[in-house]
Design an enzyme around this catalytic site. Structure first.
Site, short mmCIF file in Angstrom:
data_model
loop_
_atom_site.label_atom_id
_atom_site.label_comp_id
_atom_site.label_asym_id
_atom_site.label_seq_id
_atom_site.Cartn_x
_atom_site.Cartn_y
_atom_site.Cartn_z
N ASP A 1 0.84 -1.19 0.00
CA ASP A 1 0.00 0.00 0.00
C ASP A 1 0.88 1.24 0.00
OD1 ASP A 1 -2.41 -1.65 0.55
OD2 ASP A 1 -1.47 -1.91 2.52
N ASP B 1 -1.38 -2.23 -4.10
CA ASP B 1 -2.58 -2.66 -3.39
C ASP B 1 -3.51 -1.45 -3.20
OD1 ASP B 1 -4.12 -4.67 -2.33
OD2 ASP B 1 -3.20 -4.61 -0.35
N ASP B 2 -3.50 -0.82 -2.05
CA ASP B 2 -4.38 0.32 -1.78
C ASP B 2 -3.56 1.58 -1.56
OD1 ASP B 2 -6.66 -1.45 -1.65
OD2 ASP B 2 -5.98 -2.03 0.36
N ASP C 1 -4.65 1.67 3.62
CA ASP C 1 -5.24 0.41 4.08
C ASP C 1 -5.50 0.50 5.59
OD1 ASP C 1 -6.07 -2.16 4.55
OD2 ASP C 1 -4.30 -3.14 3.69
N LYS D 1 -9.17 2.27 1.78
CA LYS D 1 -9.82 1.10 2.38
C LYS D 1 -10.04 1.44 3.85
CE LYS D 1 -8.52 -3.09 1.28
NZ LYS D 1 -7.60 -4.25 1.17
#
Length: 581
Positions: A358, A382-383, A386, A424
């Site tokens: 992330d 990924d994000d 997170d 997220k």
């Protein structure tokens, strides 16, 4: 018959005697002449404007005539006499030729560089100095014009009147040391006595007398290891290579922080380069377990896991960049609480499996009260952020003026195998944990999956004056493992997939899709997501860009509700930016 025999014998004796006489009176034969087959010219370059003795090697060694004639290609550069003495005339290159004199026509050549010839000396007559005041405390390159242009020696000596205020190099690079006035002086080195000077004013130099200045890895590690409350470590710009985790384990105190700060006004940032690390979950770049640290202005690059992992509390991380690390650029965990991450960027973080990493993460067993302000996360595998929990519950994380965009994509723009969310908000293995989150003036744009993602977070989530644009789904809070509460006000969503706004308790009003409003590209000066990557201001704050700025006449102006944030006009505008006339 007897007389015949005697006559024949006499004849034989005569022949023998005749042959013997002839043999005794022959001259010695003339020997054959040996000609030259090759020549090799030897001699040194002339470097002092004088002369050089040339020589020649003759093959074969027993050549009958080993004399040669000497000649040169250009007598304006050098002359040569019959003994092979080459005498310089002017600087240049000349070809020396040796020619055999035995009729063999064999020749050999050698190029000789001639230098050091002194012509008439032309002295410097004037020097013009080009300088200017320094207002930012940074180094400045000065220059001079030396006349006449054909001066024999145009070298100059640079001087300053006060070396406690500034230093100057042999090439005229001035380095400010403190604010003040100083005279810059230039003198000709040719003995002409010509000189000139100009006074400049220096401002913008930071006072670092309250700390220590380090410029190499060993001194840096020593300063960190021996830090005490109130210490300030000023780090000069440049690349600092490390092969193992750096531990910040000393504690400062409230109001008496330990500071690691990029040296003010350096032309380059200090980079913590962990390229020598292998990818491994134990190979974090910086492990900040201490409390009350202030870290400002550093880059963390290519760590084998997190760029920086914070397990301490009450720390401030400002104007730092985290990029191309093998896990989250910056992660908060192990109960770390009340940390503030201010004006930081995290981008291009990805692991080799193309599944993880992330931009920022306040997750797993993080503590309460952590804040992200003015931060950006883009193109992380990924994000962007997170908030997934494991081992802790009922914590709150705050996000102010943060931008998450293009996450789920790699550095080259291709889509990776990560989750691809902007923010997220939470989630947990058992789908029961509560990660409360407050987002104000935040932007989620162009993320592969969700802009603002529920992910089974059971906590309370608030969005005030946010913008979601061009995500797979802009705002996604579903009924599965439903959130406890969802508050959305003064927020818009457009050009994304179908949104959902579900929670046990909701307070959703005055948004860009309510009260007859429609949000589209015509409401904005620009919808170019790439503008979010624009360079930060020199103080580290976010850039002023046209992206998602409201145009005059947009129906989103003055359509919000007062949620306690600053606004102009009759009512707050919808979105992260107030309209500016």
């Amino acid at each position: 018959m007897k007389g015949k025999v005697i006559e024949m014998r006499l004849m034989s004796v005569w022949i023998v005697l005749t042959l013997m006489w002839v043999g005794c009176n022959d001259e010695e034969p003339t020997p054959t002449e040996v000609l030259v087959s090759s020549l090799s010219v030897r001699g040194e370059f002339i470097e002092d404007g004088g002369s050089s003795q040339m020589s020649v090697i003759v093959t074969p060694e027993d050549a009958t005539n080993q004399k040669v004639d000497w000649s040169v290609s250009n007598q304006e550069v050098a002359t040569i006499d019959e003994t092979g003495v080459l005498t310089a005339v002017t600087n240049g290159i000349v070809t020396v030729t040796a020619t055999a004199t035995d009729g063999s026509a064999v020749t050999a050549t050698k190029s000789i560089r001639v230098s050091g010839v002194q012509g008439p000396i032309v002295l410097v007559e004037s020097i013009s100095l080009s300088v200017e005041d320094i207002t930012d405390g940074r180094e400045k390159q000065f220059s001079v014009e030396v006349l006449p242009t054909n001066a024999t020696n145009k070298d100059v000596e640079w001087l300053v009147s006060d070396e406690s205020i500034a230093e100057i190099s042999e090439e005229g690079l001035l380095k400010p040391l403190k604010n003040g006035s100083v005279k810059v002086k230039v003198e000709a080195k040719d003995g002409s006595g010509v000189q000139t000077e100009e006074e400049i004013v220096i401002t913008g130099v930071a006072d670092v007398s309250d700390g220590i200045v380090v410029d190499n890895s060993n001194d840096l590690l020593s300063a960190i290891a021996n830090a005490s409350p109130g210490d300030k470590i000023y780090l000069r710009g440049g690349n600092y290579a490390f092969g193992s985790t750096i531990s910040f384990n000393k504690d400062g105190q409230e109001g008496n922080l330990i500071s690691l700060i990029a040296y003010p006004n350096d032309s380059e940032r200090p980079v913590f380069d962990f390229s020598a690390m292998s990818e491994n979950s134990s190979n974090r770049g910086i492990q900040l377990s201490g409390d009350y640290w202030y870290v400002k202005g550093i880059d963390v690059f290519n760590a084998g896991d997190n760029g920086m992992f914070i397990s301490g509390s009450n720390n401030l991380i400002e104007f730092c960049y985290f990029y191309e690390n093998s896990d989250s650029g910056l992660q908060i965990g192990n109960g770390a609480a009340n940390n503030t991450v201010l004006n930081c960027d995290s981008y291009y973080n990805a692991d080799s499996s193309i599944e993880n990493a992330d931009g920022f993460a306040c997750k797993l067993d993080a503590g309460d009260g952590n804040k992200f302000i003015g931060c950006r996360a883009w193109q992380n595998l990924d994000d962007g952020w997170d908030g997934y929990l494991r081992g802790t519950d009922n914590i709150t994380t705050t996000y102010e003026n943060c931008w998450a965009f293009l996450n789920g994509k790699l550095k080259d723009g291709s889509v990776g195998g990560g989750d691809g969310n902007g923010f997220k908000t939470g989630g947990s293995d058992d789908k029961l944990l509560k990660h409360h989150a407050v987002y104000t003036n935040c932007i989620a744009a162009g993320n592969v999956v969700d802009g603002f993602d529920h992910n089974s977070n059971r906590g309370d989530v608030v969005l005030y004056n946010c913008g979601a644009h061009g995500n797979g789904r802009n705002i996604n809070f579903g009924t599965g493992n439903i959130a406890n509460s969802l508050t959305i006000k003064n927020t818009f969503s457009f050009e994304g997939g179908g949104d959902s706004y579900e929670a046990t308790t909701t307070d959703i009003s005055n948004n860009g899709w309510q009260n007859g409003l429609t949000t589209n590209a015509s409401d904005f000066v620009s919808v170019d997501i790439e503008l979010l990557k624009s360079p930060r201001k020199t103080d580290g704050s976010l850039p002023d860009i046209d992206y998602l700025k409201l145009v005059s006449g947009s129906d989103l102006i003055d359509q919000g509700v007062n949620v306690g944030l600053d606004f102009s006009g009759a009512a707050p505008d919808i979105g992260p930016f107030e309209f500016e006339n």
